[in-house]
Motif scaffolding. Structure first.
Motif, PDB file in Angstrom:
ATOM      1  N   HIS A 229       1.993   2.098  -3.433  1.00 20.13           N
ATOM      2  CA  HIS A 229       0.973   2.722  -4.280  1.00 20.13           C
ATOM      3  C   HIS A 229       0.669   4.169  -3.868  1.00 20.13           C
ATOM      4  O   HIS A 229       0.445   5.031  -4.725  1.00 20.13           O
ATOM      5  CB  HIS A 229      -0.322   1.905  -4.220  1.00 20.13           C
ATOM      6  CG  HIS A 229      -0.267   0.601  -4.945  1.00 20.13           C
ATOM      7  ND1 HIS A 229      -0.006   0.510  -6.296  1.00 20.13           N
ATOM      8  CD2 HIS A 229      -0.444  -0.677  -4.510  1.00 20.13           C
ATOM      9  CE1 HIS A 229      -0.026  -0.759  -6.668  1.00 20.13           C
ATOM     10  NE2 HIS A 229      -0.283  -1.499  -5.601  1.00 20.13           N
ATOM     11  N   ILE A 230       0.644   4.437  -2.558  1.00 18.36           N
ATOM     12  CA  ILE A 230       0.118   5.715  -2.074  1.00 18.36           C
ATOM     13  C   ILE A 230       1.188   6.788  -1.921  1.00 18.36           C
ATOM     14  O   ILE A 230       0.879   7.985  -1.903  1.00 18.36           O
ATOM     15  CB  ILE A 230      -0.627   5.509  -0.725  1.00 18.36           C
ATOM     16  CG1 ILE A 230      -1.564   6.686  -0.428  1.00 18.36           C
ATOM     17  CG2 ILE A 230       0.360   5.303   0.421  1.00 18.36           C
ATOM     18  CD1 ILE A 230      -2.722   6.826  -1.399  1.00 18.36           C
TER      19      ILE A 230
ATOM     20  N   GLU B  25       0.837  -1.207   0.000  1.00 18.57           N
ATOM     21  CA  GLU B  25       0.000   0.000   0.000  1.00 18.57           C
ATOM     22  C   GLU B  25       0.867   1.250   0.000  1.00 18.57           C
ATOM     23  O   GLU B  25       0.559   2.227  -0.706  1.00 18.57           O
ATOM     24  CB  GLU B  25      -0.940  -0.004   1.206  1.00 18.57           C
ATOM     25  CG  GLU B  25      -1.832   1.229   1.319  1.00 18.57           C
ATOM     26  CD  GLU B  25      -2.785   1.412   0.148  1.00 18.57           C
ATOM     27  OE1 GLU B  25      -3.367   2.515   0.044  1.00 18.57           O
ATOM     28  OE2 GLU B  25      -2.964   0.476  -0.658  1.00 18.57           O
TER      29      GLU B  25
ATOM     30  N   THR C 145      -5.849   2.307  -1.387  1.00 22.33           N
ATOM     31  CA  THR C 145      -5.973   2.741  -2.776  1.00 22.33           C
ATOM     32  C   THR C 145      -6.858   1.822  -3.597  1.00 22.33           C
ATOM     33  O   THR C 145      -7.390   2.217  -4.630  1.00 22.33           O
ATOM     34  CB  THR C 145      -4.584   2.817  -3.439  1.00 22.33           C
ATOM     35  OG1 THR C 145      -3.895   1.579  -3.210  1.00 22.33           O
ATOM     36  CG2 THR C 145      -3.764   3.960  -2.870  1.00 22.33           C
TER      37      THR C 145
ATOM     38  N   TYR D 288      -9.167   4.137  -6.032  1.00 20.60           N
ATOM     39  CA  TYR D 288      -9.616   5.207  -5.138  1.00 20.60           C
ATOM     40  C   TYR D 288      -9.821   6.535  -5.850  1.00 20.60           C
ATOM     41  O   TYR D 288     -10.461   7.448  -5.305  1.00 20.60           O
ATOM     42  CB  TYR D 288      -8.622   5.393  -3.991  1.00 20.60           C
ATOM     43  CG  TYR D 288      -7.444   6.287  -4.313  1.00 20.60           C
ATOM     44  CD1 TYR D 288      -7.459   7.646  -3.986  1.00 20.60           C
ATOM     45  CD2 TYR D 288      -6.299   5.791  -4.942  1.00 20.60           C
ATOM     46  CE1 TYR D 288      -6.381   8.474  -4.276  1.00 20.60           C
ATOM     47  CE2 TYR D 288      -5.229   6.607  -5.233  1.00 20.60           C
ATOM     48  CZ  TYR D 288      -5.267   7.949  -4.890  1.00 20.60           C
ATOM     49  OH  TYR D 288      -4.202   8.761  -5.191  1.00 20.60           O
ATOM     50  N   GLU D 289      -9.301   6.692  -7.060  1.00 19.25           N
ATOM     51  CA  GLU D 289      -9.349   7.981  -7.741  1.00 19.25           C
ATOM     52  C   GLU D 289     -10.773   8.303  -8.178  1.00 19.25           C
ATOM     53  O   GLU D 289     -11.371   7.572  -8.968  1.00 19.25           O
ATOM     54  CB  GLU D 289      -8.421   7.974  -8.954  1.00 19.25           C
ATOM     55  CG  GLU D 289      -6.953   7.790  -8.613  1.00 19.25           C
ATOM     56  CD  GLU D 289      -6.077   7.753  -9.859  1.00 19.25           C
ATOM     57  OE1 GLU D 289      -6.478   8.315 -10.900  1.00 19.25           O
ATOM     58  OE2 GLU D 289      -4.988   7.153  -9.795  1.00 19.25           O
TER      59      GLU D 289
END
Length: 271
Positions: free
Chosen positions: A51-52, A48, A109, A165-166
């Motif tokens: 990704h974030i 995670e 995400t 999540y976008e």
């Protein structure tokens, strides 16, 4: 303002620089106490973070500061955005709450559980979010007092492929996305950024991410503050997700230094 929590750091620039490079999402650090409530195991948490995290953006800003003719100030978050995200609202006004990504994230995400049901994020907000916001406000106020204007340039990155999540990720994903604000981003500031980053294969406006950070004290009130968000598509400078930086990092730093120098000579000044 002194940071007693170790959650942020203000790196001084030249006394006559109006520029504050803001780097809010570059760190992977999560203090042990802030891991409470996180339900991911170690391997899933590391993925995670891959990704974030806006990996290497602190290095881009630092190298740009060293290259600029007039060194900008740098305000850098020393903790992961999985502790608190200093660019969210801590209340119901933030639309990212809809996907569990308000000031304290509860979802990943990929829209999976990050923290357990009923987790109380208020202690993290009190310990980290509010001091961070106060210190960033003070940094901008200092530039206003010293120079009569301030320009906050957010330094971010975003993944080449849209993550679940976008909320607005189905539009263009240019190499360089410029996030703007209708009140605080004058056309001259956009034009300076477009020129500085022209060599990266194209810039776009407000897609896939929009807006620019301004302390709430001044937001929509003080036109002496300019603001622009630089969102760098990660394939431009690094291996995704969470991998090492490549030669694109130095090229990005040179472009950001060019923008800093343009801002220092008046681009984005509407005072």
């Amino acid at each position: 303002m002194n940071d007693t929590s170790g959650s942020f750091r203000l790196f001084p620039g030249a006394p006559d620089s109006p520029v504050v490079l803001h780097v809010p999402h570059s760190s992977r650090a999560i203090p042990a106490h802030a891991r409470g409530g996180i339900v991911l195991d170690d391997a899933a948490l590391e993925l995670e973070l891959d990704h974030i995290t806006d990996a290497h953006t602190a290095e881009v800003a630092a190298e740009a500061a060293g290259r600029a003719r007039v060194a900008p100030w740098r305000f850098v978050n020393q903790l992961s955005r999985l502790v608190v995200d200093p660019e969210r609202f801590p209340d119901e006004r933030e639309e990212m709450l809809a996907v569990g990504m308000g000031a304290v994230y509860t979802r990943t995400t990929h829209r999976e559980d990050l923290r357990g049901a009923g987790f109380d994020g208020q202690p993290l907000i009190d310990r980290y979010f509010h001091p961070y916001a106060a210190a960033m406000t003070a940094a901008v106020d200092e530039r206003l007092d010293a120079v009569g204007r301030a320009v906050v340039v957010d330094v971010h990155s975003y993944p080449t492929e849209q993550l679940p999540y976008e909320l607005h990720g189905d539009g263009p994903r240019p190499p360089i996305c410029l996030g703007t604000d209708s009140f605080h981003t004058p056309p001259e500031l956009v034009a300076a950024a477009q020129e500085a980053f022209a060599g990266f294969g194209g810039t776009g406006l407000d897609s896939p991410f929009a807006g620019a950070y301004v302390p709430l004290k001044h937001y929509g009130r003080d036109r002496r503050i300019g603001a622009l968000m630089i969102e760098i598509r990660r394939d431009v400078y690094m291996t995704e997700p969470g991998g090492p930086a490549g030669p694109g990092l130095s090229a990005l730093a040179a472009a950001l230094a060019e923008l800093v120098d343009a801002v220092g000579t008046g681009a984005g000044d509407r005072s």
